[in-house]
Design a protein around this motif. Structure first.
Motif, PDB file in Angstrom:
ATOM      1  N   GLU A 273     -15.490   9.851   1.392  1.00 29.23           N
ATOM      2  CA  GLU A 273     -15.236  10.529   0.117  1.00 29.23           C
ATOM      3  C   GLU A 273     -13.862  11.193   0.135  1.00 29.23           C
ATOM      4  N   GLN A 274     -13.513  11.770   1.282  1.00 26.79           N
ATOM      5  CA  GLN A 274     -12.210  12.399   1.423  1.00 26.79           C
ATOM      6  C   GLN A 274     -11.103  11.367   1.218  1.00 26.79           C
ATOM      7  N   MET A 275     -11.301  10.196   1.829  1.00 23.04           N
ATOM      8  CA  MET A 275     -10.312   9.127   1.703  1.00 23.04           C
ATOM      9  C   MET A 275     -10.175   8.721   0.238  1.00 23.04           C
ATOM     10  N   LEU A 276     -11.315   8.591  -0.453  1.00 22.84           N
ATOM     11  CA  LEU A 276     -11.263   8.182  -1.857  1.00 22.84           C
ATOM     12  C   LEU A 276     -10.611   9.277  -2.720  1.00 22.84           C
ATOM     13  N   ALA A 277     -10.833  10.523  -2.320  1.00 22.10           N
ATOM     14  CA  ALA A 277     -10.209  11.622  -3.056  1.00 22.10           C
ATOM     15  C   ALA A 277      -8.702  11.662  -2.803  1.00 22.10           C
ATOM     16  N   ASP A 278      -8.310  11.351  -1.554  1.00 23.25           N
ATOM     17  CA  ASP A 278      -6.889  11.345  -1.200  1.00 23.25           C
ATOM     18  C   ASP A 278      -6.152  10.172  -1.847  1.00 23.25           C
ATOM     19  N   ARG A 279      -6.893   9.107  -2.121  1.00 21.01           N
ATOM     20  CA  ARG A 279      -6.259   7.918  -2.696  1.00 21.01           C
ATOM     21  C   ARG A 279      -6.964   7.599  -4.009  1.00 21.01           C
ATOM     22  N   PRO A 280      -6.725   8.440  -5.029  1.00 23.56           N
ATOM     23  CA  PRO A 280      -7.510   8.344  -6.262  1.00 23.56           C
ATOM     24  C   PRO A 280      -7.230   7.060  -7.052  1.00 23.56           C
ATOM     25  N   ARG A 281      -6.057   6.485  -6.897  1.00 24.93           N
ATOM     26  CA  ARG A 281      -5.722   5.331  -7.732  1.00 24.93           C
ATOM     27  C   ARG A 281      -6.079   4.052  -6.970  1.00 24.93           C
ATOM     28  N   ILE A 282      -6.921   3.225  -7.599  1.00 24.12           N
ATOM     29  CA  ILE A 282      -7.265   1.954  -6.958  1.00 24.12           C
ATOM     30  C   ILE A 282      -6.396   0.853  -7.559  1.00 24.12           C
TER      31      ILE A 282
ATOM     32  N   PRO B  92       0.845  -1.198   0.000  1.00 22.21           N
ATOM     33  CA  PRO B  92       0.000   0.000   0.000  1.00 22.21           C
ATOM     34  C   PRO B  92       0.881   1.248   0.000  1.00 22.21           C
ATOM     35  N   GLN B  93       0.440   2.242  -0.746  1.00 20.31           N
ATOM     36  CA  GLN B  93       1.203   3.487  -0.856  1.00 20.31           C
ATOM     37  C   GLN B  93       0.292   4.654  -0.516  1.00 20.31           C
ATOM     38  N   PRO B  94       0.856   5.731   0.028  1.00 15.56           N
ATOM     39  CA  PRO B  94       0.050   6.951   0.139  1.00 15.56           C
ATOM     40  C   PRO B  94      -0.414   7.348  -1.273  1.00 15.56           C
ATOM     41  N   GLY B  95      -1.637   7.802  -1.398  1.00 13.62           N
ATOM     42  CA  GLY B  95      -2.139   8.215  -2.705  1.00 13.62           C
ATOM     43  C   GLY B  95      -2.840   7.108  -3.477  1.00 13.62           C
ATOM     44  N   THR B  96      -2.705   5.860  -3.011  1.00 12.83           N
ATOM     45  CA  THR B  96      -3.431   4.780  -3.680  1.00 12.83           C
ATOM     46  C   THR B  96      -4.285   4.046  -2.667  1.00 12.83           C
ATOM     47  N   LEU B  97      -5.382   3.491  -3.160  1.00 13.01           N
ATOM     48  CA  LEU B  97      -6.185   2.615  -2.324  1.00 13.01           C
ATOM     49  C   LEU B  97      -5.917   1.199  -2.810  1.00 13.01           C
ATOM     50  N   THR B  98      -5.167   0.459  -2.018  1.00 15.63           N
ATOM     51  CA  THR B  98      -4.775  -0.880  -2.427  1.00 15.63           C
ATOM     52  C   THR B  98      -5.823  -1.895  -2.003  1.00 15.63           C
ATOM     53  N   CYS B  99      -6.237  -2.743  -2.953  1.00 14.68           N
ATOM     54  CA  CYS B  99      -7.186  -3.811  -2.642  1.00 14.68           C
ATOM     55  C   CYS B  99      -6.551  -5.150  -2.980  1.00 14.68           C
ATOM     56  N   GLU B 100      -6.889  -6.140  -2.194  1.00 16.43           N
ATOM     57  CA  GLU B 100      -6.438  -7.504  -2.485  1.00 16.43           C
ATOM     58  C   GLU B 100      -7.653  -8.412  -2.510  1.00 16.43           C
ATOM     59  N   THR B 101      -7.627  -9.415  -3.383  1.00 17.72           N
ATOM     60  CA  THR B 101      -8.643 -10.476  -3.287  1.00 17.72           C
ATOM     61  C   THR B 101      -7.926 -11.814  -3.234  1.00 17.72           C
ATOM     62  N   PHE B 102      -8.476 -12.712  -2.453  1.00 19.72           N
ATOM     63  CA  PHE B 102      -7.937 -14.080  -2.395  1.00 19.72           C
ATOM     64  C   PHE B 102      -9.013 -14.989  -1.828  1.00 19.72           C
ATOM     65  N   LEU B 103      -8.806 -16.300  -1.983  1.00 20.01           N
ATOM     66  CA  LEU B 103      -9.744 -17.269  -1.436  1.00 20.01           C
ATOM     67  C   LEU B 103      -9.195 -17.785  -0.118  1.00 20.01           C
ATOM     68  N   ARG B 104     -10.102 -18.028   0.804  1.00 19.36           N
ATOM     69  CA  ARG B 104      -9.690 -18.613   2.074  1.00 19.36           C
ATOM     70  C   ARG B 104     -10.726 -19.683   2.398  1.00 19.36           C
ATOM     71  N   GLY B 105     -10.296 -20.929   2.353  1.00 19.76           N
ATOM     72  CA  GLY B 105     -11.258 -22.014   2.476  1.00 19.76           C
ATOM     73  C   GLY B 105     -12.248 -21.886   1.329  1.00 19.76           C
TER      74      GLY B 105
END
Lengths: 807, 214
Positions: free
Chosen positions: A748-757, A590-603
């Protein structure tokens, strides 16, 4: 601090007290003199070890030396029962030395019935109590007589009380005391806070006295031979290193964050305690006798270390502590600094404290927290002195009625003198009165649906016998229900308490940790858990939850900056750098300026993690918003868990692309309905309804069996929502839940601060996501996914039983 | 005839019966709907006894759900297995609206009120029909009977819901009332009455489970 006030203080100090100081080879602190001379209310801010408590009591001792007093003179209120025991012990010495013939008694939930009854007839000169016990005393018809001659109130650790509804209740009690006792003087004692004038306003106005904060503390991470585990853990990997540090110090306080961790860590320490150093355990789940034994041993200098949770957190004066070890991350920079105040009570020398992160994520938190302490960058107070809770006001109205008939106008005027209720409107007060009197329901068909009735202009309890039930529901702590634990057999020794939910899952023969020993569950009898010590076995479980702490927003931001900047990783231990390297390999950082998402399977469940680093509250809101969108998309979300840095959602079907789910417009749609029906809201309702007196607390012994057990607060919530949506308690629930959640603007502020997903598909649980799986406080989603889960589970059971064709 | 959808059909005491997701039991051959433990007026009773003032909407809620069940199944008969009112005073204290709703239900179908332990004064204690006995509390050794009283519940996948318990001798219905608590399906008293058989979980769909669960 005013020098004139100090000079005056030195002047007004009775010579007996001056002589007493001299005999101890002590010099009164300037703030102690200041308080001695103070007219009117004072808020004293001083570090632990600054003689804060003595400062609060000096005026009392001076007055009692000069004028003999009939009845209760000084009331001392602290957030902890343990503190009142401690103060009684510490005060008794100067009182005896000064030859004062006065009584000092405590009055808490632990005080015996006979003693309480005597205190109501013949109160001591100094009474030490808690906000709940004070509320109870004020609800008795004798209250005007008990408190009529009261001169002083000392409120200890007011900064801690001001953070919760307990403080609201105390301020209402104080307003009552001011009505009962003319010319009352209040001295409030506090640790350092960001905004002293706000705290002074909150207590109804006071002059702020700030003591010299002393030298900056000496804080560092403890050098530990073994790296911490990937996730979870209670710091047991560091037991040997902590043992070595204890051996090298005179007296060490080892703080851990939860009761379960305290038990486990205490056991781990004893396993390496080859020198048999005397080490004690202290936490809120232990029986009172056990706690008292540890406190006495510590005061007598018989211990070298105590492993403790928050029950020891608040300024108990232990004397010679020279080292504080914090196991597991402190979660909050200010809390860290306050805890460290515990070390070294000679307050001219720096406090020494060492931190032991429990897992690799906490290493990052610790490093970030230490950098913040070094930079004097303390957490701000997000929620500076919110207005008082109206559920507490409802309780206060009922308790006032228990004491005797009251006039609504007079009570309203009195309540407005309480700091947190200065802005309460007459309409809001009338709503609360109506709720207390009738339940406040739109549909009210019967006279008997009245708890309070108005006669001759005064409000009375309709049935005086109701006072008992109302008093039993006193207080604002809506903790989970607790059951006592005893050793099996007639008159078996009390060992402590466990949460009811924990007890419910035990089967005979199960082992768990209690008071530092492994015990075997035998049976539940008369709402007491009976156990037998079983030292040879490994405990199966130790899962009673303690206080859950939130990492501050400020700290979360520092953590994100540190993770996202490999150039700054030099500040981290090698194993943590390796852990982050691994994260970079398997997934992304995760970096400042990006909203990092992860997907994975668990069980057989799909997981989605969003690393927002926006703090627990915002992440909780984000979890609610995302699960709503997932429900609409038919993905069957089952629940989520929010931490300070991320939210993890599990569902029946996976999210292929998180970006559309995070689009602000789609997040906002239909939000209100979804929020109203969710588990966070229901949790808030349960608390509000309990404090306001709709739901009775379950009390051991009077519980009915089986099907009569409890009313489901969820069902009551749903019923009210359908038939009486504007009911006072629903309005309060919305306010409360929104306080815990964060308004949409923040997201919304958070999404604006981290525009890149950024979306990373990971092969399995990632290093950064692992700690989330161990977080407490899961929020369950009751939707399509839950139905599918139940159906799947039912089908599995039927198939296992060979009955699949019956489905 | 009600099949599939919200209900689960099974055989008990030689009869074909349908446990519905809502918690009522439908008996096709008798064209009969059965519900247990309505506990109407519970909040009123609490208030009268000086207890907490629960929201007084549960009677309306329970009757509305019962009305919806009648609409869905259109039975010729309705049998209520006791504890219809939370106590006899509560029966007299119904609001006019609620009383009218209840009367309308009784006018709609032939309704039999069996007596429970809460509302002892009203109705017969039991009623035999096609080899089965309908009563409030199961009587050991005198089955097969259909009863209520215990408010059985069961937890699955972390969710606790009212449940039907179907054994060889006893069929125990979940409580239909709105503010009623519950007793775990494997509490000793219930295990003694229904040691083995089926549990049918209520909910959006009635779901059968084997008893004992493991």
């Amino acid at each position: 601090m005013s020098e004139a006030a100090q000079a005056l203080g030195a002047e007004v100090m009775p010579r007996e007290i001056a002589a007493w100081f001299a005999a101890q080879h002590w010099q009164p602190h300037p703030h102690q003199l200041d308080l001695l001379a103070a007219q009117g209310d004072v808020l004293l801010m001083a570090p632990t070890g600054g003689g804060k408590t003595l400062a609060g009591f000096l005026p009392t001792l001076a007055q009692l030396l000069q004028d003999p007093h009939e009845g209760l003179h000084t009331l001392y209120v602290s957030p902890l029962k343990a503190l009142t025991h401690d103060i009684a012990r510490n005060l008794s010495r100067p009182v005896a030395d000064l030859g004062l013939s006065i009584r000092i008694e405590d009055r808490t939930g632990d005080t015996s019935q006979t003693r309480r009854a005597r205190q109501r007839v013949d109160p001591p000169e100094i009474l030490l109590t808690t906000p709940e016990s004070l509320a109870l005393m004020l609800s008795y018809p004798e209250a005007p007589r008990i408190f009529g001659a009261l001169k002083r109130v000392v409120i200890d650790e007011i900064h801690a009380l001001a953070e919760s509804k307990r403080g609201d209740q105390l301020m209402l009690g104080l307003a009552r005391l001011r009505s009962l006792a003319q010319g009352l003087q209040v001295a409030a004692l506090s640790a350092t806070v960001e905004n002293p004038p706000a705290l002074a306003r909150w207590m109804g106005g006071a002059r702020v006295v700030e003591a010299d904060p002393g030298p900056p503390p000496d804080i560092a991470m403890l050098d530990v031979a073994r790296p911490p585990p990937w996730s979870g853990g209670g710091g047991r990997h560091a037991a040997q290193d902590v043992m070595d540090a204890i051996a090298a110090a005179r007296l060490t306080l080892v703080f851990v964050n939860t009761r379960a961790q305290a038990e486990l860590f205490f056991q781990a320490l004893w396993a390496v305690n080859d020198a048999n150093l005397p080490i004690g355990l202290h936490h809120g789940s232990l029986a009172r006798e056990t706690r008292a034994r540890v406190e006495a041993a510590m005061a007598a200098g018989a211990l070298r270390a105590v492993v403790a949770t928050g029950s020891l957190d608040l300024g108990i004066d232990w004397g010679d502590v020279d080292l504080v070890i914090q196991v597991a991350a402190p979660k909050n920079i200010k809390r860290l600094v306050q805890r460290i105040g515990r070390a070294n009570h000679r307050y001219d020398a720096p406090s020494r404290a060492r931190i032991v992160p429990a897992n690799r994520f906490e290493v990052i938190e610790c490093v970030a927290a230490l950098q913040a302490v070094a930079a004097h960058d303390l957490d701000g107070e997000d929620d500076a002195r919110r207005p008082g809770g109206l559920d507490v006001l409802c309780q206060q109205i009922l308790l006032t009625a228990c004491a005797g008939p009251f006039d609504a106008d007079a009570l309203f005027a009195e309540i407005r003198t309480a700091g947190p209720y200065g802005g309460v409107s007459r309409a809001a007060f009338d709503d609360c009165l109506d709720f207390a009197a009738t339940g406040g329901y739109a549909l009210r068909a019967y006279d008997r649906w009245q708890r309070l009735v108005q006669r001759d202009g005064l409000w009375h309890l309709r049935d005086p016998r109701a006072a008992r039930a109302i008093r039993m529901n006193i207080g604002t702590i809506t903790d989970t229900e607790k059951l006592k634990v005893r050793r099996s057999g007639r008159g078996g020794a009390p060992l402590g308490e466990v949460e009811e939910a924990f007890a419910a899952q035990l089967s005979p023969g199960d082992t768990f940790l209690m008071g530092g020993q492994t015990v075997r569950y035998d049976r539940l009898r008369d709402m007491v858990v009976e156990v037998t010590p079983n030292p040879s076995r490994q405990p199966k479980i130790a899962v009673f939850s303690g206080t859950k702490l939130a990492t501050s927003t400020r700290l979360s931001e520092r953590v994100l900056a540190l993770i996202g900047d490999p150039g700054a990783w030099d500040a981290l231990p090698g194993h943590t750098r390796e852990w982050l390297e691994l994260q970079r390999e398997i997934s992304v950082l995760p970096q400042p300026g990006t909203l990092t998402c992860e997907t994975f399977l668990r069980g057989d469940q799909a997981c989605l993690v969003a690393y927002s680093f926006a703090g627990r509250n915002a992440n909780q809101t984000l979890g609610l918003l995302l699960t709503r969108r997932m429900e609409q998309a038919g993905l069957g979300p089952l629940g989520f868990i929010a931490s300070d840095y991320a939210v993890l959602i599990w569902s029946v079907d996976p999210v292929d692309d998180p970006a559309p789910f995070l689009a602000p417009d789609s997040l906002r749609e239909g939000l209100a309905d979804w929020l109203a029906g969710n588990a966070v809201m229901k949790r808030a309702f349960r608390d509000v309804a309990t404090v306001a007196g709709l739901l009775q607390r379950n009390l051991p012994g009077q519980r009915k069996s089986g099907r009569q057990a409890t009313f489901s607060s969820d069902i009551i919530y749903d019923t009210l929502r359908r038939h009486d949506p504007d009911h006072l308690l629903l309005r309060l629930t919305r306010t409360e839940a929104m306080r815990g959640l964060v308004d949409f603007g923040r997201i919304e502020q958070m999404l604006a601060d981290r525009p890149r997903i950024v979306h990373a598909r990971a092969p399995h649980v990632t290093p950064l996501a692992a700690p989330l799986l161990l977080e407490a406080g899961r929020v369950r989603i009751e939707g399509e996914g839950a139905e599918r889960l139940i159906e799947r589970e039912a089908a599995r059971l039927m198939a296992e039983a060979g009955l699949a064709d019956l489905m | 005839m009600i099949e599939g959808g919200a209900g689960y059909g099974f055989r008990f005491g030689g009869q074909h019966l349908v446990a519905r997701g809502s918690g009522t039991l439908y008996w096709p051959d008798q064209d009969m709907l059965i519900a247990a433990d309505l506990h109407l007026g519970k909040s009123e009773r609490m208030a009268r006894r000086g207890g907490t003032l629960l929201p007084p909407f549960e009677t309306r809620e329970t009757l509305a759900r019962l009305g919806a069940e009648l609409t869905a199944t259109r039975p010729a008969r309705l049998v209520l297995l006791g504890d219809i009112f939370d106590d006899d005073l509560a029966a007299h204290a119904l609001t006019e609206t609620d009383r009218a709703t209840l009367d309308a239900i009784a006018a709609r179908v032939e309704t039999l009120f069996l007596a429970g332990n809460h509302d002892v004064a009203s109705g017969p204690v039991d009623w035999a029909c096609a080899g089965l006995v309908l009563r409030h509390i199961a009587v050991s050794g005198q089955g097969p009977d259909i009863s209520g009283h215990y408010h059985p519940k069961l937890s699955l996948a972390g969710r606790s819901r009212p449940v039907f318990l179907v054994g060889r001798d006893h069929l125990i219905l979940p409580a239909f009332g709105h503010y009623t608590g519950g007793l775990a399906h494997d509490a000793p008293v219930l295990r003694a009455l229904v040691p083995a058989g089926l549990a049918v979980l209520t909910g959006r769909r009635a779901l059968p489970l084997p008893l004992p669960l493991r």
